[in-house]
Motif scaffolding. Sequence first.
Motif, PDB file in Angstrom:
ATOM      1  N   MET A  89      -3.292   5.648   0.708  1.00 57.03           N
ATOM      2  CA  MET A  89      -4.394   4.689   0.731  1.00 57.03           C
ATOM      3  C   MET A  89      -5.009   4.565   2.124  1.00 57.03           C
ATOM      4  O   MET A  89      -6.088   3.989   2.276  1.00 57.03           O
ATOM      5  N   TRP A  90      -4.355   5.111   3.124  1.00 55.44           N
ATOM      6  CA  TRP A  90      -4.815   5.003   4.506  1.00 55.44           C
ATOM      7  C   TRP A  90      -5.629   6.213   4.964  1.00 55.44           C
ATOM      8  O   TRP A  90      -6.138   6.218   6.086  1.00 55.44           O
TER       9      TRP A  90
ATOM     10  N   THR B 195       0.834  -1.200   0.000  1.00 53.02           N
ATOM     11  CA  THR B 195       0.000   0.000   0.000  1.00 53.02           C
ATOM     12  C   THR B 195       0.866   1.246   0.000  1.00 53.02           C
ATOM     13  O   THR B 195       2.022   1.229   0.418  1.00 53.02           O
ATOM     14  N   SER B 196       0.289   2.334  -0.482  1.00 48.80           N
ATOM     15  CA  SER B 196       0.917   3.648  -0.407  1.00 48.80           C
ATOM     16  C   SER B 196       0.327   4.397   0.780  1.00 48.80           C
ATOM     17  O   SER B 196      -0.789   4.099   1.215  1.00 48.80           O
TER      18      SER B 196
END
Length: 149
Positions: A74-75, A70-71
Amino acid sequence: MRMLMIAMTLLAGILIPVQTAINSQLRHVLFGSPVLSSLVSFAVGTITLALLYFGVLRGSLPDGAMLMRTSWWMWIGGMMGAFFVLSGIVAAPRIGVATVVVMLVAGQLAMALLLDHFGWIGLPVREISPMRLTGVALVLVGAFVFTRG
């Protein structure tokens, strides 16, 4: 399948003003705190999704390798959702649910047009057409007119 997706998103749109009104009323019961009522709303939503994912769908937790792909950006969707819910709770009693919703729709359409046109965040490109631009412009003008009345 397309009609099912359209119906599902229409229902989600119908529920937005209802959610805003419910959360605004919840605020009055919870010390008048928009932050606490947002927290309760998200907690109930989290429990609902956990029951669906783990209980009904029998899902499993992601492993470390999956999480490493994930980048950072994305959170932040949950933070955006929290801002969305909190904004509605604070604004609805002051400007009305209808004004909140019309401004949400205007903002959503304007950003959606940009996301589609440029293919940001990994989305497929759907270029701005004169008809799409006219549609968004009409909604923005409608939002402006709506907030004046």
